[in-house]
Design an enzyme around this catalytic site. Structure first.
Site, PDB file in Angstrom:
ATOM      1  N   CYS A 256      49.699  25.326  43.090  1.00  0.00           N
ATOM      2  CA  CYS A 256      48.632  24.713  42.566  1.00  0.00           C
ATOM      3  C   CYS A 256      49.080  23.614  41.396  1.00  0.00           C
ATOM      4  CB  CYS A 256      47.647  25.769  41.528  1.00  0.00           C
ATOM      5  SG  CYS A 256      46.738  26.904  42.710  1.00  0.00           S
TER       6      CYS A 256
ATOM      7  N   HIS B  60      43.714  23.129  35.464  1.00  0.00           N
ATOM      8  CA  HIS B  60      43.674  23.740  36.806  1.00  0.00           C
ATOM      9  C   HIS B  60      42.304  24.487  36.645  1.00  0.00           C
ATOM     10  CE1 HIS B  60      44.362  25.224  40.528  1.00  0.00           C
ATOM     11  NE2 HIS B  60      44.750  26.432  40.229  1.00  0.00           N
TER      12      HIS B  60
ATOM     13  N   ASN C 213      38.614  26.756  43.794  1.00  0.00           N
ATOM     14  CA  ASN C 213      40.109  26.435  43.436  1.00  0.00           C
ATOM     15  C   ASN C 213      40.598  25.770  44.700  1.00  0.00           C
ATOM     16  OD1 ASN C 213      42.540  26.681  43.088  1.00  0.00           O
ATOM     17  ND2 ASN C 213      42.932  28.491  42.432  1.00  0.00           N
TER      18      ASN C 213
HETATM   19  O1  UT7 Z   1      45.280  29.095  41.482  1.00  0.00           O
HETATM   20  C1  UT7 Z   1      46.061  29.971  41.507  1.00  0.00           C
HETATM   21  C2  UT7 Z   1      45.903  30.628  40.346  1.00  0.00           C
HETATM   22  N1  UT7 Z   1      45.014  31.899  40.644  1.00  0.00           N
HETATM   23  C3  UT7 Z   1      44.237  32.188  39.541  1.00  0.00           C
HETATM   24  O2  UT7 Z   1      44.394  31.728  38.453  1.00  0.00           O
HETATM   25  C4  UT7 Z   1      43.297  33.455  39.768  1.00  0.00           C
HETATM   26  C5  UT7 Z   1      43.679  34.565  38.584  1.00  0.00           C
HETATM   27  N2  UT7 Z   1      42.853  35.731  38.739  1.00  0.00           N
HETATM   28  C6  UT7 Z   1      41.398  35.737  38.617  1.00  0.00           C
HETATM   29  O3  UT7 Z   1      40.683  34.655  38.499  1.00  0.00           O
HETATM   30  C7  UT7 Z   1      40.592  37.220  38.521  1.00  0.00           C
HETATM   31  O4  UT7 Z   1      41.779  38.135  38.515  1.00  0.00           O
HETATM   32  C8  UT7 Z   1      39.855  37.254  39.908  1.00  0.00           C
HETATM   33  C9  UT7 Z   1      38.697  36.511  39.983  1.00  0.00           C
HETATM   34  C10 UT7 Z   1      40.673  36.897  41.152  1.00  0.00           C
HETATM   35  C11 UT7 Z   1      39.540  38.622  39.870  1.00  0.00           C
HETATM   36  O5  UT7 Z   1      38.547  38.938  38.809  1.00  0.00           O
HETATM   37  P1  UT7 Z   1      38.950  40.428  37.938  1.00  0.00           P
HETATM   38  O6  UT7 Z   1      38.264  40.314  36.654  1.00  0.00           O
HETATM   39  O7  UT7 Z   1      40.389  40.271  37.531  1.00  0.00           O
HETATM   40  O8  UT7 Z   1      38.602  41.641  39.005  1.00  0.00           O
HETATM   41  P2  UT7 Z   1      39.366  42.440  39.392  1.00  0.00           P
HETATM   42  O9  UT7 Z   1      40.680  41.967  40.400  1.00  0.00           O
HETATM   43  O10 UT7 Z   1      40.057  43.278  38.366  1.00  0.00           O
HETATM   44  O11 UT7 Z   1      38.472  43.480  40.078  1.00  0.00           O
HETATM   45  C12 UT7 Z   1      37.376  44.054  39.766  1.00  0.00           C
HETATM   46  C13 UT7 Z   1      36.407  44.886  40.715  1.00  0.00           C
HETATM   47  C14 UT7 Z   1      37.286  45.573  41.607  1.00  0.00           C
HETATM   48  O12 UT7 Z   1      36.260  46.741  41.708  1.00  0.00           O
HETATM   49  P3  UT7 Z   1      36.826  48.212  41.399  1.00  0.00           P
HETATM   50  O13 UT7 Z   1      38.273  48.476  41.738  1.00  0.00           O
HETATM   51  O14 UT7 Z   1      36.610  47.986  39.706  1.00  0.00           O
HETATM   52  O15 UT7 Z   1      35.878  49.030  41.862  1.00  0.00           O
HETATM   53  C15 UT7 Z   1      37.541  44.728  42.710  1.00  0.00           C
HETATM   54  O16 UT7 Z   1      37.708  45.436  43.953  1.00  0.00           O
HETATM   55  O17 UT7 Z   1      35.894  43.954  41.243  1.00  0.00           O
HETATM   56  C16 UT7 Z   1      36.098  43.886  42.673  1.00  0.00           C
HETATM   57  N3  UT7 Z   1      36.019  42.762  43.476  1.00  0.00           N
HETATM   58  C17 UT7 Z   1      34.761  42.316  43.930  1.00  0.00           C
HETATM   59  N4  UT7 Z   1      33.592  42.496  43.875  1.00  0.00           N
HETATM   60  C18 UT7 Z   1      32.620  41.864  44.325  1.00  0.00           C
HETATM   61  C19 UT7 Z   1      36.937  41.873  43.802  1.00  0.00           C
HETATM   62  N5  UT7 Z   1      36.574  40.993  44.355  1.00  0.00           N
HETATM   63  C20 UT7 Z   1      35.361  41.048  44.323  1.00  0.00           C
HETATM   64  C21 UT7 Z   1      34.139  40.173  44.817  1.00  0.00           C
HETATM   65  N6  UT7 Z   1      32.639  40.757  45.137  1.00  0.00           N
HETATM   66  N7  UT7 Z   1      34.493  39.153  45.602  1.00  0.00           N
END
Ligand code: UT7
Length: 340
Positions: A127, A267, A297
């Site tokens: 990225c 970004h 993204n």
């Molecule tokens: O360009 C390269 C750089 N990339 C980035 O900058 C990405 C950086 N990371 C992020 O933007 C965030 O970490 C995400 C958007 C990817 C995820 O958000 P989060 O608040 O960190 O969520 P998480 O991964 O901790 O997941 C929380 C919950 C989980 O469920 P449990 O384990 O709490 O039951 C996930 O399974 O949300 C769940 N989850 C979803 N639920 C519904 C993960 N993806 C989804 C989804 N829909 N699409």
């Protein structure tokens, strides 16, 4: 008659200012909404919007490749710059989704543009690629190697997304952005640039398959190693810190303060990351250009598309100071302060 004192020819040449003289961008027609993703994986529009800010993204047609999108963005930048493709000395394409491993996507772009005189190569910094390429272009111009450089960030991420993985498939989109850089002595241009990497984090964001480590085999394909793997939370934490370091370093080197910036182009990965950076920099959110709600993204293309949007919608006036700041797999990060 006394002979002139011998000196390096480079020292005799005047200092160069590297200006962006044209920008362009292209996104595919097909819009993929959060509502459509609800039918594909176990997710909701509400989760995607509150956790990321993304509402829709663009998806390229099956026969529309990274080089095609890159070419369309480049053609707009060339038109705005008022130059002909034959004036381009170098084409740099930053991408994690090249048409092929080789030849470079930049060579495909060269063919489509008819930029016959250009040297061409691709750059891999995930990225962060567009700003890495901007810095490389700047070095080539300030060293008097080249005069006019076409820098492109372009991605067809839809081909490397695992459409069964709700953790990642809601985040990414396709598109391209381009800029023409040229020496314009005594004018406005790039003031400072900064790049960094940390290879100890190669595991938290990658597409492991397809290279020599995990070549295309039936087994590797079955494990979907040819798709994006990301430890979202860890990446998030690193992203905020690295982008802050990058933003502050480029600002410090420019001698400017955050208050002096008319526009910040970050970004476009996650609205919450941008909000965290705005809070820590103590800059109001309305100074950040945000379009991730429309495009998701788009990796190396994201900041390039946003720069073109800022340019074409008048977010930056001549003489304004602009900060670009990015973060990506590697890990990599970069920033640049430009006087528009
Ligand atoms: O360009 C390269 C750089 N990339 C980035 O900058 C990405 C950086 N990371 C992020 O933007 C965030 O970490 C995400 C958007 C990817 C995820 O958000 P989060 O608040 O960190 O969520 P998480 O991964 O901790 O997941 C929380 C919950 C989980 O469920 P449990 O384990 O709490 O039951 C996930 O399974 O949300 C769940 N989850 C979803 N639920 C519904 C993960 N993806 C989804 C989804 N829909 N699409």
């Amino acid at each position: 008659m006394s002979r002139p004192h011998p000196r390096s020819p480079r020292l005799l040449k005047p200092k160069r200012t590297v200006s962006i003289i044209g920008t362009g961008s292209y996104v595919p027609e097909r819009v993929l909404t959060n509502a459509e993703l609800e039918k594909l994986v176990d997710t909701t529009d509400e989760w995607i919007v509150t956790r990321t800010g993304i509402r829709e993204r663009r998806i390229a047609a099956s026969d529309e490749y990274t080089s095609d999108m890159a070419t369309k963005a480049a053609q707009k930048a060339i038109e705005q710059a008022g130059i002909s493709p034959e004036e381009i000395d170098l084409i740099l394409v930053a991408t994690a989704t090249p048409d092929m491993f080789f030849p470079s996507t930049a060579c495909f772009v060269q063919r489509q543009l008819g930029a016959k005189k250009a040297a061409c190569f691709d750059m891999s910094a995930a990225c962060s690629g567009f700003l890495y390429a901007l810095e490389v272009a700047q070095q080539f111009i300030t060293s008097h190697t080249f005069n006019t450089v076409l820098v492109i960030g372009a991605e067809k991420l839809s081909t490397i997304v695992d459409w069964n993985d709700r953790n990642t498939c809601v985040l990414f989109g396709d598109g391209a952005g381009a800029a023409i850089l040229r020496n314009r002595a005594g004018s406005h241009g790039v003031i400072s640039t900064y790049m960094g990497s940390d290879g100890s984090f190669t595991d938290i964001l990658s597409m492991p398959g397809g290279g020599c480590r995990f070549p295309i085999t039936r087994d590797n394909a079955a494990q979907r190693l040819n798709t994006i793997k990301m430890m979202g939370k860890e990446v998030y934490k690193q992203a905020v810190n690295a982008m802050l370091t990058a933003a502050n370093t480029a600002l410090e080197q420019s001698g400017l303060k955050a208050d002096d910036l008319a526009c910040i182009i970050p970004h476009q990965a996650n609205m919450r990351i941008i909000e965290a950076i705005a809070a820590r920099m103590n800059v109001p959110m309305d100074r950040f250009l945000i379009n991730l709600d429309k495009y998701g993204n788009t990796s190396a293309a994201a900041v390039a598309i946003a720069l073109d949007e800022a340019n074409r919608t008048g977010r930056m006036k001549i003489g304004d100071y602009v900060l670009l700041v990015v973060f990506g797999g590697g890990l990599t990060w970069a920033s640049s302060v430009i006087q528009w």
